[in-house]
Design a protein around this motif. Structure first.
Motif, PDB file in Angstrom:
ATOM      1  N   ALA A  27       0.836  -1.192   0.000  1.00 38.17           N
ATOM      2  CA  ALA A  27       0.000   0.000   0.000  1.00 38.17           C
ATOM      3  C   ALA A  27       0.875   1.249   0.000  1.00 38.17           C
ATOM      4  N   SER A  28       0.477   2.231  -0.765  1.00 40.42           N
ATOM      5  CA  SER A  28       1.258   3.464  -0.820  1.00 40.42           C
ATOM      6  C   SER A  28       0.928   4.389   0.348  1.00 40.42           C
ATOM      7  N   THR A  29      -0.089   4.041   1.110  1.00 40.33           N
ATOM      8  CA  THR A  29      -0.496   4.898   2.214  1.00 40.33           C
ATOM      9  C   THR A  29      -0.276   4.210   3.564  1.00 40.33           C
ATOM     10  N   ARG A  30       0.790   3.493   3.693  1.00 32.89           N
ATOM     11  CA  ARG A  30       1.075   2.809   4.958  1.00 32.89           C
ATOM     12  C   ARG A  30       1.231   3.827   6.074  1.00 32.89           C
ATOM     13  N   THR A  31       0.644   3.532   7.203  1.00 35.34           N
ATOM     14  CA  THR A  31       0.796   4.395   8.367  1.00 35.34           C
ATOM     15  C   THR A  31       1.199   3.552   9.562  1.00 35.34           C
ATOM     16  N   VAL A  32       1.826   4.201  10.499  1.00 39.97           N
ATOM     17  CA  VAL A  32       2.178   3.525  11.730  1.00 39.97           C
ATOM     18  C   VAL A  32       1.107   3.875  12.743  1.00 39.97           C
ATOM     19  N   GLN A  33       0.438   2.877  13.262  1.00 36.49           N
ATOM     20  CA  GLN A  33      -0.605   3.125  14.237  1.00 36.49           C
ATOM     21  C   GLN A  33      -0.089   2.757  15.617  1.00 36.49           C
ATOM     22  N   ARG A  34      -0.234   3.702  16.519  1.00 39.11           N
ATOM     23  CA  ARG A  34       0.187   3.470  17.892  1.00 39.11           C
ATOM     24  C   ARG A  34      -1.035   3.539  18.787  1.00 39.11           C
ATOM     25  N   GLY A  35      -0.990   2.803  19.846  1.00 37.28           N
ATOM     26  CA  GLY A  35      -2.085   2.832  20.804  1.00 37.28           C
ATOM     27  C   GLY A  35      -2.165   4.169  21.506  1.00 37.28           C
ATOM     28  N   TYR A  36      -3.333   4.467  22.060  1.00 40.38           N
ATOM     29  CA  TYR A  36      -3.533   5.722  22.779  1.00 40.38           C
ATOM     30  C   TYR A  36      -2.718   5.718  24.058  1.00 40.38           C
ATOM     31  N   GLU A  37      -1.962   6.750  24.252  1.00 42.50           N
ATOM     32  CA  GLU A  37      -1.199   6.914  25.483  1.00 42.50           C
ATOM     33  C   GLU A  37      -1.635   8.232  26.117  1.00 42.50           C
ATOM     34  N   PRO A  38      -2.309   8.177  27.263  1.00 41.53           N
ATOM     35  CA  PRO A  38      -2.758   9.426  27.883  1.00 41.53           C
ATOM     36  C   PRO A  38      -1.575  10.251  28.371  1.00 41.53           C
ATOM     37  N   VAL A  39      -1.821  11.542  28.515  1.00 44.89           N
ATOM     38  CA  VAL A  39      -0.791  12.436  29.020  1.00 44.89           C
ATOM     39  C   VAL A  39      -0.539  12.067  30.475  1.00 44.89           C
ATOM     40  N   PRO A  40       0.726  11.844  30.849  1.00 45.54           N
ATOM     41  CA  PRO A  40       1.012  11.475  32.244  1.00 45.54           C
ATOM     42  C   PRO A  40       0.580  12.577  33.206  1.00 45.54           C
ATOM     43  N   PRO A  41       0.138  12.201  34.394  1.00 38.12           N
ATOM     44  CA  PRO A  41      -0.286  13.214  35.377  1.00 38.12           C
ATOM     45  C   PRO A  41       0.859  14.171  35.705  1.00 38.12           C
TER      46      PRO A  41
END
Length: 165
Positions: A27-41
């Motif tokens: 695919a010419s539109t490959r993306t890297v998907q990362r899981g959601y990481e909340p902003v640390p407190p």
């Protein structure tokens, strides 16, 4: 000598073509998907303080250039629903969307520019937030343009489809 040069040329050209037969499967539109990481407190995302400062009242000074920018941004982002005059008669309303409130209703006329900026930022009712689409300085420009529309009284005429008194 010519034979050796031809062999070297052939090998170089053959090496350049390696892997092209497999390109159709990639695919010419490959993306890297990362899981959601909340902003640390206890941390603040980059740019958050600058954005908060840009949205803080009283906002930029009301100038003719700011009003012109506000009109231009209003036409781009707001007229599809609110219409050019702010009556809530934009093109999407004629296609079946529920009309937004008129900027000339008493309730909306009473809003201060910072309240309009807050609605643009966070959304309200059926209006979704525009914080990721409209820059903070443009939100202020739009808010001042809305107040200018209200001051001019552009919407003294009734909405389309409503009965005239």
């Amino acid at each position: 000598m010519r034979v050796a040069a031809a062999i070297v040329s052939f090998l170089l050209l053959a090496a350049c073509d390696t892997g092209t037969e497999q390109r159709d499967a990639v695919a010419s539109t490959r993306t890297v998907q990362r899981g959601y990481e909340p902003v640390p407190p206890g941390t603040v995302p980059r740019g958050a303080s600058a954005q908060a400062a840009a949205l803080a009242p009283p906002g930029p000074e009301r100038t003719p250039a700011l009003l012109a920018r506000g009109e231009e941004r209003f036409r781009a982002f707001c007229t599809p629903c609110h219409g050019v005059s702010g009556r809530g008669d934009g093109p999407v309303v004629s296609r079946g969307f529920a009309p937004p409130p008129s900027y000339h209703d008493e309730r909306v006329r009473a809003l201060a520019p910072e309240q309009i900026v807050q609605v643009i930022t966070q959304g309200k009712g059926r209006m979704f937030p525009y914080d990721d689409r409209v820059l903070p300085e443009d939100r202020w420009a739009i808010a001042h343009h809305v107040k200018e529309l209200q001051a001019r009284g552009v919407a003294d005429t009734p909405r389309q489809g409503s009965a005239t008194p």
